[in-house]
Structures are given as structure tokens and as C-alpha cells.
Design a protein around this motif. Structure first.
Motif, short mmCIF file in Angstrom:
data_model
loop_
_atom_site.label_atom_id
_atom_site.label_comp_id
_atom_site.label_asym_id
_atom_site.label_seq_id
_atom_site.Cartn_x
_atom_site.Cartn_y
_atom_site.Cartn_z
N ILE A 1 0.84 -1.17 -0.02
CA ILE A 1 0.18 0.17 -0.09
C ILE A 1 0.82 1.31 -0.16
CG2 ILE A 1 -1.83 1.36 1.29
CD1 ILE A 1 -2.86 -1.17 2.31
N TYR A 2 1.97 1.18 0.64
CA TYR A 2 2.87 2.37 0.67
C TYR A 2 3.42 2.62 -0.60
CZ TYR A 2 7.03 4.84 1.49
OH TYR A 2 8.19 5.94 1.28
N LYS A 3 3.87 1.61 -1.45
CA LYS A 3 4.35 1.66 -2.71
C LYS A 3 3.37 2.39 -3.54
CE LYS A 3 7.80 -2.23 -2.18
NZ LYS A 3 8.42 -3.64 -2.90
N ALA A 4 2.22 2.05 -3.50
CA ALA A 4 1.02 2.19 -4.28
C ALA A 4 0.94 3.82 -4.06
CB ALA A 4 -0.24 1.50 -3.98
N LEU A 5 1.00 4.42 -2.85
CA LEU A 5 0.65 5.70 -2.52
C LEU A 5 1.59 6.64 -2.19
CD1 LEU A 5 -2.64 4.88 -0.36
CD2 LEU A 5 -2.50 5.46 -2.78
N ALA A 6 2.93 6.20 -2.07
CA ALA A 6 3.90 7.14 -1.50
C ALA A 6 4.09 8.13 -2.53
CB ALA A 6 5.12 6.48 -1.25
N TRP B 1 -1.40 -1.74 -9.98
CA TRP B 1 -0.92 -2.66 -8.99
C TRP B 1 -0.18 -3.75 -9.03
CZ3 TRP B 1 -2.03 -1.49 -3.88
CH2 TRP B 1 -3.00 -0.10 -3.40
N ARG B 2 -0.22 -4.31 -10.40
CA ARG B 2 0.63 -5.79 -10.99
C ARG B 2 1.91 -5.29 -10.88
NH1 ARG B 2 -1.00 -9.50 -14.04
NH2 ARG B 2 -2.47 -9.83 -12.46
N GLN B 3 2.22 -3.78 -11.31
CA GLN B 3 3.63 -3.35 -11.33
C GLN B 3 4.28 -3.66 -9.83
OE1 GLN B 3 3.36 0.69 -12.58
NE2 GLN B 3 3.15 -0.11 -14.74
N ILE B 4 3.50 -3.43 -8.81
CA ILE B 4 4.17 -3.74 -7.43
C ILE B 4 4.40 -5.29 -7.14
CG2 ILE B 4 3.74 -3.25 -5.05
CD1 ILE B 4 2.22 -0.73 -5.90
N SER B 5 3.47 -5.87 -7.40
CA SER B 5 3.57 -7.28 -7.38
C SER B 5 2.81 -8.19 -8.26
CB SER B 5 3.13 -7.66 -5.96
OG SER B 5 2.88 -9.03 -5.68
N SER B 6 3.14 -9.16 -8.83
CA SER B 6 2.49 -9.93 -9.69
C SER B 6 1.28 -10.80 -9.07
CB SER B 6 3.60 -11.01 -10.16
OG SER B 6 3.83 -11.86 -8.89
N GLU B 7 1.00 -10.73 -7.90
CA GLU B 7 0.17 -11.24 -6.95
C GLU B 7 -1.22 -10.37 -7.05
OE1 GLU B 7 0.13 -14.42 -5.72
OE2 GLU B 7 2.02 -14.49 -6.67
N LEU B 8 -0.95 -9.18 -7.48
CA LEU B 8 -1.85 -8.07 -7.36
C LEU B 8 -2.51 -7.80 -8.67
CD1 LEU B 8 -0.07 -5.48 -5.03
CD2 LEU B 8 -1.82 -7.14 -4.40
N PRO B 9 -3.85 -7.26 -8.91
CA PRO B 9 -4.62 -7.07 -9.94
C PRO B 9 -4.16 -6.13 -11.02
CG PRO B 9 -5.72 -6.08 -8.25
CD PRO B 9 -4.53 -6.83 -7.71
N ASP B 10 -4.18 -6.31 -12.35
CA ASP B 10 -3.42 -5.61 -13.26
C ASP B 10 -4.61 -4.20 -13.62
OD1 ASP B 10 -1.84 -4.65 -15.08
OD2 ASP B 10 -2.31 -6.02 -16.75
N ILE B 11 -4.69 -3.44 -12.71
CA ILE B 11 -5.82 -2.46 -12.62
C ILE B 11 -4.86 -0.96 -12.21
CG2 ILE B 11 -7.74 -3.67 -12.41
CD1 ILE B 11 -8.05 -2.79 -9.63
N LYS B 12 -5.32 -0.17 -12.80
CA LYS B 12 -4.96 1.46 -12.36
C LYS B 12 -4.89 1.51 -10.87
CE LYS B 12 -7.11 5.06 -13.51
NZ LYS B 12 -7.60 6.34 -14.07
N ILE B 13 -4.01 2.14 -10.30
CA ILE B 13 -3.79 2.43 -8.96
C ILE B 13 -4.86 3.71 -8.73
CG2 ILE B 13 -2.39 3.28 -6.91
CD1 ILE B 13 -0.33 1.98 -8.12
N GLU B 14 -5.96 3.50 -8.00
CA GLU B 14 -6.99 4.54 -7.91
C GLU B 14 -7.51 4.40 -6.49
OE1 GLU B 14 -10.97 6.53 -10.01
OE2 GLU B 14 -10.04 4.71 -10.92
N VAL B 15 -7.18 5.43 -5.49
CA VAL B 15 -7.50 5.09 -4.20
C VAL B 15 -8.16 6.54 -3.76
CG1 VAL B 15 -6.79 4.88 -1.64
CG2 VAL B 15 -5.59 3.60 -3.60
N ARG C 1 1.10 10.61 -2.81
CA ARG C 1 1.08 11.27 -4.20
C ARG C 1 -0.08 12.08 -4.63
NH1 ARG C 1 1.35 5.57 -7.25
NH2 ARG C 1 1.40 6.77 -9.08
N GLU C 2 0.21 12.74 -5.66
CA GLU C 2 -0.59 14.09 -5.96
C GLU C 2 -0.78 14.11 -7.53
OE1 GLU C 2 1.34 17.50 -4.39
OE2 GLU C 2 0.52 17.15 -2.32
N ASP C 3 -0.70 12.83 -7.96
CA ASP C 3 -0.77 12.65 -9.50
C ASP C 3 -2.17 12.15 -10.02
OD1 ASP C 3 -0.40 10.19 -8.66
OD2 ASP C 3 1.45 9.75 -9.60
N GLY C 4 -2.89 11.90 -9.30
CA GLY C 4 -4.49 11.36 -9.44
C GLY C 4 -4.51 10.25 -8.99
N ALA C 5 -3.42 9.48 -8.54
CA ALA C 5 -3.73 8.09 -8.06
C ALA C 5 -4.37 7.90 -6.59
CB ALA C 5 -2.36 7.17 -8.09
N PHE C 6 -4.22 8.93 -6.11
CA PHE C 6 -4.71 9.09 -4.55
C PHE C 6 -5.84 10.56 -4.79
CE2 PHE C 6 -5.51 11.29 -0.63
CZ PHE C 6 -5.78 9.96 0.25
#
Length: 327
Positions: free
Chosen positions: A115-120, A138-152, A199-204
Motif C-alpha cells: 500500500i505504501y508503494k502504491a500511494l507514496a 497494482w501489478r507493477q508492485i507485485s505479480s500477485e496483485l490485479p492488473d488495474i490502475k492504482i486509484e484510491v 502522491r498528488e498525480d491522481g492515483a490518490f
């Protein structure tokens, strides 16, 4: 302070959006079972509420502020500076912070570090240099996570939920990087900024102080995730589901026993100077801290509040009955 004859007839309460639904239930019951007016409660966020609470003494200022984190030393100093010198801290129980998504999507099993890697806002690269967060899925962070855009979707900086999330997730995940531990030794201010920055690039996306709004948006967007208190998850299980964090489900039991890693204490703070001047403050505090409300089988447990231990509840109740300033 105005004389009793000129004082407000209605208790004024501000603060945490997480504590708001619990306080609202207590206030409604309080109004029905006593001769006092139903307290006026505003959801301003923990930080916003404490700022209003600490602005001074007098009927233009709130009597009580709810908080989903402990009051900071800087806020205690602000209170003192403005003449608010006697504060009663009341812990009402515990809450977990859910990382949730729509029930129409697969449930996530994620770690604090992921979660930290996704939102930092910034992350260390292979050379240990801080760079803008490169992850977009999310898939870029771990192959176990879904291949969808990070949006929180999450709370703003004035929120106690945001403060607790930063402390329990962002700071914890940050120090999983050896480079960040080294940075802490060299430059504490830079380390703090890097670990706490989101992050302030739209992912959060800051979704305001209304947790119900986040629930609605997650229902409409199965690919998004939201950050909010467990009680909102508990009340909306038909729409949203909590992710496992470090392998642990956000459940009543896991938050209560501390095995769920993103858990925090809930409070409200009372301005002692207003007690006996604004009608009903002592009685409201007594109602909120009663065993009927926050005990193990209290009506707030049915709303998602995780109760204190019997021993801790007795200590809280004792301070509440005597209205003893404890800060």
C-alpha cells in the motif's frame, strides 16, 4: 464566558467523521431520554475540530470535539495559548482503518509495504535516490496483485483517519526500505516528509470528510479502493468489502485483539470550563461513557465500535464521572 442564563441551550460538538456516527446515536438517545436539547454535531475532521475547540473559551466555541487520533502536543499548546487550560480526554473504544473496494470486484490481499508503494509521493530507486512514484498499476508492485490502475479515494489532511493511516501504513511501509532507514539517520526532516507524503498525480483522490461518499463512489467504480473507518465498512457490507492487510481481515475481533495492523483509538475531548455553563455537558458525557453505550454489549458495538476492555472502561468512566482534566 457568558453567565449560565445567557449560555447556549444546545451542546456544540465538532470533529472526527469516524466518531460522528457514534456521537450522533448517543446525542439522539440523550435528547429523547433527558430534558436537554439534542446536541449539534458537525463533522469537520479531527484536525479541523481540534482547531475550532482550541480557539478559546466561550459560547461561540465548541464544547466537545471528537477525534480518531490522540490530541497532538502542538494542539494542547494552542489550546493553552487561547485559554483552554482544562481538557478532559475520553477514550471511547477502538476502530480499524479499512482499505476497501466494491463487492463486485475481487477482494484484495495486500501488505502494508505494498500500500505504501502504491500511494507514496516519492520512493527510493535502486541507487537509493528519491524519485517520483513510478507505479501506475497494482501489478507493477507485485505479480500477485490485479492488473488495474492504482486509484484510491481517501480522507483529506484535516482527518484523523488520514493521520492514523499515515502513521500506521505510510510510515511503517516507508521504513521497510533500507534507503529510507539510512535517510532517517542523515536528515530526519527529509525522511519525515518522504515517509508521510502521499502522491498528488491522481492515483490518490481526496474525497472529503464524508466517508459515506467514498462508499458510494466505490459502488460506482469496482476498480477503485477507499480508505475509511471500520464502522462504515461494517454498516455497508452489501456494497463494500475490506481487503486483507498483512493476511488479516478487518474484523471486529481482529481489531479488538490488535492482530489487524491498521487499528487506532477513538476519543472525544471536553472543555471543562463549559461544564456547568452549557446545559447537559456532564450528562452527555455520562451517557456516552455508560456501559449501555460503550460496554462490551453496548449499543455502539452494534454500530461497529470496538469496545475497551472492562478494566479500561472503568478508568474512562471514573474520569468521565468526575470530569477530571487529564491533559
Amino acid at each position: 464566558m457568558a453567565s449560565p442564563s445567557l449560555a447556549r441551550e444546545q451542546i456544540s460538538i465538532v470533529g472526527s467523521s469516524t466518531v460522528y456516527p457514534f456521537a450522533t446515536v448517543v446525542a439522539e438517545r440523550f435528547g429523547k431520554s433527558t430534558g436537554y436539547s439534542v446536541p449539534k454535531i458537525e463533522s469537520t475532521g479531527s484536525g479541523g475540530g481540534l482547531k475550532l475547540f482550541c480557539a478559546g473559551v466561550g459560547e461561540s466555541t465548541p464544547d466537545i470535539t471528537n477525534a480518531s487520533r490522540k490530541i497532538k502536543q502542538s494542539e494542547i499548546e494552542l489550546c493553552k495559548k487561547n485559554g483552554v487550560t482544562e481538557i478532559v480526554e475520553v477514550q471511547i473504544g477502538y476502530d480499524g482503518i479499512a482499505f476497501a473496494n466494491s463487492t463486485r470486484a475481487p477482494k484484495l490481499d495486500v501488505t502494508v509495504d505494498e500500500i505504501y508503494k502504491a500511494l507514496a509521493k516519492v520512493l527510493p530507486n535502486e541507487k537509493g535516490e528519491l524519485v517520483e512514484n513510478p507505479y501506475t498499476t497494482w501489478r507493477q508492485i507485485s505479480s500477485e496483485l490485479p492488473d488495474i490502475k492504482i486509484e484510491v479515494l481517501g480522507p483529506p489532511p484535516t482527518s484523523g483517519t488520514r493521520d492514523a493511516f499515515v502513521e500506521l501504513v505510510m510510515e511503517e511501509g516507508c521504513d521497510s526500505f533500507p534507503a529510507m532507514k539510512e535517510l532517517a539517520k542523515k536528515d530526519k526532516a527529509m525522511h519525515k516528509a518522504a515517509c508521510q507524503g502521499i502522491r498528488e498525480d491522481g492515483a490518490f483522490v481526496e474525497a472529503g470528510e464524508n466517508d459515506n461518499l467514498i462508499v458510494q463512489k466505490l459502488s460506482a467504480n469496482p476498480h477503485a479502493f477507499g480508505i475509511f473507518g471500520f464502522s462504515f465498512l461494517d454498516q455497508n457490507t452489501d456494497k463494500v468489502q475490506g481487503s486483507k492487510i498483512n493476511g488479516v481481515e478487518p474484523t471486529f475481533e481482529a481489531i479488538g485483539d490488535g492482530s489487524y495492523p491498521v487499528s487506532r483509538s477513538l476519543f472525544f475531548y471536553v472543555k471543562k470550563a463549559h461544564a456547568g455553563v452549557i446545559p447537559g455537558i456532564e450528562e452527555y458525557v455520562a451517557a456516552f461513557t455508560s456501559e449501555d453505550a460503550i460496554g462490551e454489549d453496548g449499543y455502539l458495538a452494534d454500530r461497529g465500535l470496538i469496545p475497551l476492555s472492562a478494566r479500561d472502561w472503568k478508568l474512562v468512566r471514573q474520569d468521565a464521572e468526575t470530569m477530571t482534566p487529564n491533559l
